[in-house]
Design an enzyme around this catalytic site. Structure first.
Site, PDB file in Angstrom:
ATOM      1  N   GLU A 173       0.814  -1.221   0.000  1.00  0.00           N
ATOM      2  CA  GLU A 173       0.000   0.000   0.000  1.00  0.00           C
ATOM      3  C   GLU A 173       0.848   1.271   0.000  1.00  0.00           C
ATOM      4  O   GLU A 173       0.802   2.056   0.958  1.00  0.00           O
ATOM      5  CB  GLU A 173      -0.955   0.020   1.204  1.00  0.00           C
ATOM      6  N   GLU A 372      -4.653  -9.022   1.472  1.00  0.00           N
ATOM      7  CA  GLU A 372      -5.311  -8.633   2.727  1.00  0.00           C
ATOM      8  C   GLU A 372      -6.800  -8.499   2.495  1.00  0.00           C
ATOM      9  O   GLU A 372      -7.227  -7.838   1.539  1.00  0.00           O
ATOM     10  CB  GLU A 372      -4.824  -7.262   3.232  1.00  0.00           C
TER      11      GLU A 372
END
Ligand code: IFM
Length: 478
Positions: A173, A372
Site C-alpha cells: 500500500e 489482505e
C-alpha cells in the site's frame, strides 16, 4: 436429489493459497532488541498526540519474542501461506550500509520455521516502517536517495532469503506510505504537504522498480514470483454525473501507482489535475522505465468500495482533515444502509468480486492475489468451561462472504491465486492504536496470551477441508 436453486459448497481450487497476513511494526515489538534501529513509526508513535492513547509498537503482540509459539499457532491453523513484512531497520539499522546479522537471522529462522511446518512464506519488504535514519538523512520517501537505499536493502534480503522464499512484494500500500504519511500527516512521518506526497509516491514507484531488479538479481529460486501489493480502490460513482469525480479520485489514488508500475507512464490526467501542486520535476528521464518492471503477480488489498460523488466545495477527507490532491471537489461517502465494521468501513463482498474481475481485465496476463481482506469488530470475550473464547460471528460472515466472492471472481475468469486474511493476530492498528481488532487470533494485551477466535477455527477448517460450505456464505452474523 440436490436442489439446483440452492448455492453449492465451494471447493477451493488446487494450488489456491489460503492464509493470513501480518506486518512487522504491527506485531513484532522488541523495538530496541537484537540491534534494531528506530523506524519512522517509532518516532511518530512516541510523539504525543499522534496515535490513539499514545499507543506505540514497542511491545505490540511481542511476536519478536514469541515467534516459536506463533509458528506453532500458524501450523495449528494449517495455513497454506503466511505473509509477513521485514522491518528494514532490524536488518539495516541505519537504513543503508551496515547489515545487522541478528536481525536478518530472525527472518531467516522465521522462514525456516514456516517451511518446516509446511507453510509457504510470503515476504513484503516495506510495510511503512522506514528507517528513521533515512528520514533524517534524505527526507525519507521525499528523497530520491531513499529509492536507491531500498534497492540495496532488497538486495540484502533477496540474497539472504531468496533461496527459500518464492513469493515477494516490494511494497505494501504505497498509497498510505505517501499520501497518508506525507500528504495528510495522519501516519508517520506526519508531514502535511500534497506536493511532498506526490514526490514520495514517485520515489516509492522508482524504488519498486529498483527493488524488483535487485530481487531478480539475488533470488535463486527459479520459480520466484515478484509482486507489489497495492490497495487499489474499487471506485464507484454515485450517478453518471459523478463520473468525473470518480476519474479524478481513481487518478490520484490508483493510477498514480499502476500507471508507472504496470503501464510505464504517469497518466496525463493525473499530471493535469495536480499541476497546481507540483511541476513533477522529480520524475527524471528514464525513471518510468525503471518503475515498469515485469511482475509475476499483483497483490490486492481489499476492504470496502469507495463510493464517490462530485462536490461543490472543497471536501476534506474525514480522517485526514484535508482533501485529496487533485480531487479537492470529490466526496467519499458511505451509504447509510450498508453494514459497517468497527472502523466504520462498509461491508460489500460483491465489491471484491467486481474489483477482481475488473482488475484482471485491466491487467490481462497478470495473476492476482488477495494479500489482505478482513474486518475489525468489537469482539467479546466469554469464558466457557474456564477457557476464554471469542465468538466473532460477524468476522466469520465477513470472511466467508469475501472468500466466496473471490472464488466467484475466479470462476468468472479472474486469475486469482490466493486469499490472505488480515490479520493473523490482533495488532497495532497504526494511528488508531490497539482499539480496532482485526485478528482471527485475539491478543490479550495485558498477558500477551493468544486466544484463537471462532474465525481462526473457521479458517483452519477451510484450510483443512479446502471447502467453503454454502451455509457459511451470506449467513447472518449471530
Ligand atoms: O492494518 C492495516 C494494514 O497495515 C494495511 N492494510 C489495512 C490494514 C487495516 O487497516
Amino acid at each position: 436429489m440436490t436442489d439446483p436453486s440452492m448455492p453449492a459448497t465451494i471447493t477451493l481450487p488446487a494450488g489456491f493459497l489460503l492464509g493470513a497476513s501480518t506486518a512487522a511494526y504491527q506485531i513484532e515489538g522488541g523495538a530496541s532488541d537484537g540491534g534494531r534501529g528506530p523506524s519512522i513509526w517509532d518516532t511518530f508513535s512516541h510523539t504525543p498526540g499522534r496515535t490513539a492513547g499514545g499507543a506505540t509498537g514497542d511491545v505490540a503482540a511481542d511476536h519478536y519474542h514469541r515467534v516459536a509459539e506463533d509458528l506453532d499457532l500458524i501450523a495449528s491453523l494449517r495455513l497454506d501461506a503466511y505473509r509477513f513484512s521485514i522491518s528494514w531497520s532490524r536488518v539495516m539499522p541505519e537504513g543503508e550500509g551496515r547489515v545487522n546479522d541478528t536481525g536478518l537471522a530472525f527472518y531467516s529462522d522465521l522462514v525456516d520455521g514456516l517451511i518446516e511446518r509446511g507453510v509457504e512464506p510470503i515476504v513484503t519488504l516495506n510495510h511503512w516502517d522506514l528507517p528513521q535514519a533515512l528520514e533524517d538523512r534524505y527526507g525519507g520517501w521525499r528523497g530520491r536517495e531513499t529509492a536507491y537505499a531500498f534497492e540495496k536493502y532488497a538486495e540484502v534480503v533477496g540474497a539472504a532469503l531468496g533461496d527459500r522464499v518464492r513469493i515477494w512484494s516490494t511494497h505494501n500500500e504505497p498509497w498510505n506510505n505517501s499520501f497518508t504519511g506525507y500528504g495528510h500527516g495522519v501516519f508517520a512521518p506526519g508531514v502535511r504537504s500534497h506536493a511532498d506526497a506526490l514526490r514520495a509516491a514517485h520515489h516509492l514507484n522508482l524504488s519498486h522498480g529498483l527493488g524488483v531488479q535487485a530481487l531478480r538479481r539475488t533470488i535463486t529460486r527459479a520459480d520466484a514470483q515478484v509482486s507489489v501489493t497495492l490497495n487499489i480502490f474499487r471506485v464507484e460513482a454515485e450517478t453518471p454525473a459523478d463520473a468525473e469525480a470518480a476519474r479524478r479520485f481513481d487518478a490520484v489514488a490508483n493510477r498514480v501507482f499502476t500507471g508507472p508500475m504496470l503501464r510505464g507512464a504517469y497518466p496525463d490526467d493525473l499530471i493535469h489535475d495536480t499541476q497546481h501542486l507540483t511541476d513533477w520535476g522529480f520524475v527524471r528521464p528514464g525513471d518510468t522505465e525503471i518503475c515498469h518492471q515485469p511482475l509475476d503477480l499483483l497483490g490486492i488489498n481489499y476492504y470496502e468500495v469507495m463510493h464517490v460523488r462530485a462536490a461543490r466545495d472543497v471536501v476534506d477527507h474525514p480522517t485526514a482533515g484535508t482533501a485529496f490532491p487533485g480531487s479537492e471537489y470529490v466526496e467519499l461517502f458511505r451509504p447509510a444502509d450498508l453494514e459497517k465494521t468497527a472502523m466504520g468501513w462498509t461491508v460489500e463482498a460483491r465489491g471484491i468480486e467486481d474489483h477482481l474481475i475488473a482488475l484482471s481485465r485491466d491487467f490481462p496476463g497478470l495473476p492476482l492475489m488477495v494479500m489482505e481482506n478482513g474486518a475489525a469488530f468489537a469482539d467479546d470475550v466469554s469464558v466457557v468451561d474456564g477457557e476464554q473464547t471469542v465468538e466473532d460471528h460477524e468476522r466469520v460472515a465477513y470472511l466467508a462472504d469475501h472468500l466466496a466472492a473471490t472464488c466467484r471472481a475466479r470462476e468468472r475468469g479472474a486469475d486469482v491465486r490466493g486469499f490472505l486474511v488480515w490479520s493473523l493476530l490482533d495488532n497495532f492498528e497504526w494511528a488508531e492504536g490497539y482499539g480496532p481488532r482485526f485478528g482471527v487470533v485475539r491478543v490479550d494485551y495485558d498477558t500477551l496470551e493468544r486466544i484463537p477466535k471462532r474465525s481462526a477455527h473457521w479458517l483452519a477448517q477451510r484450510c483443512a477441508t479446502r471447502t467453503l460450505p454454502a451455509l457459511d456464505v451470506g449467513a447472518p452474523a449471530l
